[in-house]
Design a protein around this motif. Structure first.
Motif, short mmCIF file in Angstrom:
data_model
loop_
_atom_site.label_atom_id
_atom_site.label_comp_id
_atom_site.label_asym_id
_atom_site.label_seq_id
_atom_site.Cartn_x
_atom_site.Cartn_y
_atom_site.Cartn_z
N LEU A 178 52.72 6.62 -42.15
CA LEU A 178 51.38 6.47 -42.72
C LEU A 178 51.05 7.67 -43.60
O LEU A 178 50.42 7.52 -44.66
CB LEU A 178 50.36 6.32 -41.60
N ARG A 179 51.51 8.86 -43.20
CA ARG A 179 51.33 10.04 -44.06
C ARG A 179 52.12 9.89 -45.36
O ARG A 179 51.66 10.31 -46.43
CB ARG A 179 51.76 11.32 -43.33
N VAL A 180 53.29 9.29 -45.26
CA VAL A 180 54.08 9.03 -46.49
C VAL A 180 53.29 8.12 -47.42
O VAL A 180 53.25 8.33 -48.64
CB VAL A 180 55.43 8.39 -46.14
N LEU A 231 54.59 8.61 -33.09
CA LEU A 231 54.65 9.71 -34.06
C LEU A 231 55.35 9.29 -35.34
O LEU A 231 54.94 9.67 -36.45
CB LEU A 231 55.36 10.91 -33.44
N ARG A 232 56.41 8.51 -35.21
CA ARG A 232 57.12 8.02 -36.41
C ARG A 232 56.20 7.15 -37.27
O ARG A 232 56.21 7.26 -38.50
CB ARG A 232 58.36 7.21 -36.01
N GLU A 277 53.23 -0.14 -37.91
CA GLU A 277 54.43 0.11 -38.73
C GLU A 277 54.64 -1.01 -39.74
O GLU A 277 54.92 -0.75 -40.92
CB GLU A 277 55.66 0.25 -37.84
N ALA A 278 54.49 -2.25 -39.29
CA ALA A 278 54.67 -3.39 -40.20
C ALA A 278 53.64 -3.36 -41.33
O ALA A 278 53.98 -3.59 -42.50
CB ALA A 278 54.56 -4.70 -39.42
N ARG A 279 52.40 -3.06 -40.99
CA ARG A 279 51.35 -3.00 -42.02
C ARG A 279 51.59 -1.84 -42.99
O ARG A 279 51.32 -1.97 -44.19
CB ARG A 279 49.98 -2.88 -41.36
N THR A 280 52.10 -0.73 -42.48
CA THR A 280 52.42 0.39 -43.36
C THR A 280 53.49 -0.01 -44.36
O THR A 280 53.39 0.31 -45.55
CB THR A 280 52.90 1.61 -42.55
N GLY A 319 44.88 -1.44 -42.72
CA GLY A 319 45.24 -2.21 -41.53
C GLY A 319 46.06 -1.40 -40.55
O GLY A 319 45.88 -1.52 -39.33
N ALA A 320 46.98 -0.59 -41.06
CA ALA A 320 47.79 0.26 -40.18
C ALA A 320 46.92 1.28 -39.46
O ALA A 320 47.08 1.52 -38.25
CB ALA A 320 48.86 0.97 -41.00
#
Length: 220
Positions: free
Chosen positions: A172-174, A166-167, A132-135, A142-143
């Protein structure tokens, strides 16, 4: 002693924040008063849960102060558990504060420590937090790498934290500009959290869905 750890965890996730803080404090008091009942992890789970509950209540400044103080105290006493547990909650706090660089640093430290301990369920938490942080940093590669490692953990039966994972996959899809895929994942995250009574993460997924431009899909 262990009942207080799991009780505080469950209470926090179901939105009973004040009670979660009380139970964590009681567990720590019992732990200190009964050496024969102490956990292999040391006392670190209790301040971790306390700071985690403060995070859920939106008290990010107090959560960070409490977690950082306990992290430093734990390290000074040679407690590696403080490094991976409190480091993990500090990463989560930094994400909530919009500080992805610091979140990545804390999560990376937690992941490294947990790899050495072999505690795979906690490693799963640290890896999705790192992803999440890398995203948020825009580090899609990295994510993806962190999620790939998470998927490779030999614990397919563990369903804890499924909504959070899932979130992260949705965000990541965003990052890939796939709003259709992201929306589907956010909705799944809401459903998974709702089915388990996890009010905190159901609300988080609903907020994510609204941020992506679909408030009408959130419902009540």
């Amino acid at each position: 002693v262990w009942a207080c750890v799991m009780g505080a965890w469950g209470l926090a996730r179901t939105g009973q924040i004040g009670r979660a803080i009380e139970v964590a404090a009681h567990g720590l008091a019992v732990y200190r008063a009964a050496p024969q009942a102490r956990l292999l992890w040391g006392p670190a789970p209790y301040p971790t849960l306390h700071s985690w509950a403060l995070l859920f209540r939106g008290e990010l400044v107090d959560a960070e102060k409490a977690a950082l103080a306990e992290y430093e105290a734990g390290l000074s006493e040679g407690g590696n558990d403080s490094e991976f547990l409190l480091g993990l909650v500090l990463a989560m706090i930094c994400i909530g504060q919009g500080r992805p660089v610091s979140a990545t640093r804390w999560a990376s430290e937690s992941v490294a420590a947990l790899r050495g301990h072999g505690r795979l369920i906690q490693l799963r938490s640290a890896l999705y937090t790192l992803a999440e942080a890398r995203t948020l940093l825009g580090d899609v590669e990295g994510a993806t790498s962190a999620l790939d490692e998470l998927d490779g953990l030999p614990i397919p039966f563990v369903r804890l934290m499924d909504s959070e994972v899932l979130r992260v996959r949705a965000w990541l899809r965003v990052a890939h500009r796939d709003t259709v895929g992201a929306t589907a994942l956010f909705e799944r995250a809401m459903a998974v959290a709702r089915d388990s009574g996890d009010l905190v993460w159901e609300a988080a997924a609903a907020h994510d869905l609204a941020r992506c431009g679909f408030p009408e899909r959130v419902g009540d």
